[in-house]
Design an enzyme around this catalytic site. Structure first.
Site, mmCIF file in Angstrom:
data_model
loop_
_atom_site.group_PDB
_atom_site.id
_atom_site.type_symbol
_atom_site.label_atom_id
_atom_site.label_comp_id
_atom_site.label_asym_id
_atom_site.label_seq_id
_atom_site.Cartn_x
_atom_site.Cartn_y
_atom_site.Cartn_z
ATOM 1 N N HIS A 72 0.816 -1.214 0.000
ATOM 2 C CA HIS A 72 0.000 0.000 0.000
ATOM 3 C C HIS A 72 0.852 1.268 0.000
ATOM 4 C CE1 HIS A 72 0.474 -0.682 4.361
ATOM 5 N NE2 HIS A 72 0.235 0.601 4.516
ATOM 6 N N CYS A 157 -32.425 1.564 -5.770
ATOM 7 C CA CYS A 157 -33.423 1.194 -4.757
ATOM 8 C C CYS A 157 -34.830 1.617 -5.150
ATOM 9 C CB CYS A 157 -33.054 1.807 -3.414
ATOM 10 S SG CYS A 157 -33.057 3.618 -3.451
#
Length: 181
Positions: A72, A157
């Site tokens: 990272h 949704c």
């Protein structure tokens, strides 16, 4: 000189659009490195993004391919521009409060201060408009992030309102503006 774009993908139904975004950026000549939260992998597979970016996709913070480098940290050092698209409410909250518990947030926290950082939220309208999410977005803006605001639309949704991922043309344009500032 080829610019490196780090595309971070978090858990939103809009994660599937990261495939097209990665593909477009690669075709424009950028070196695209993709990071995914575990939740993002429920919406789109790392393999899809690997094929389109032509680079390995990073999901597991603890997976280190080379013992001589911390993955990272190296990814953050290579980054010319960081974009979180889609940016879920959860990942926005983690970033705003300094959590480094996944590959996306760990790389983001390891970025040099001068690196351009973009985020493109995608979530339900009530989640986006929630004062907590807005406060988290403000924290990120105060710490160098530029928001590519979501658009109003019929959401997955079924609700209608602000929260849909910005159009990819707008995202690509903003990336190109920022990477060469």
């Amino acid at each position: 000189m080829t610019k490196t774009i780090t595309l971070a993908v978090s858990g939103s139904i809009s994660a599937y659009k990261a495939a097209d975004l990665s593909n477009r950026l690669t075709k424009l000549g950028y070196d695209v490195h993709v990071l995914m939260t575990q939740a993002a992998t429920a919406f789109i597979t790392p393999l899809t993004l690997q094929v389109l970016s032509k680079n390995p996709v990073h999901v597991d913070l603890m997976q280190e391919e080379d013992a001589k480098r911390i993955n990272h940290i190296e990814l953050a050092k290579q980054t010319d521009l960081f974009i979180l698209a889609p940016a879920s409410a959860n990942t926005i909250a983690h970033l705003a409060h300094g959590f480094a518990d996944n590959m996306v947030t760990a790389v983001a926290l390891a970025l040099a201060e001068d690196r351009p950082k973009l985020l493109a939220p995608a979530m339900n309208t009530k989640m986006y408009d929630n004062p907590i999410t807005q406060a988290n977005l403000q924290i990120l803006k105060e710490n160098g992030y530029d928001e590519i605001e979501p658009r109003s639309s019929v959401l997955a949704c079924g609700d209608t309102g602000r929260g849909a991922l910005a159009e990819l043309d707008i995202i690509v344009k903003k990336i190109e503006e920022k990477v060469y500032e």
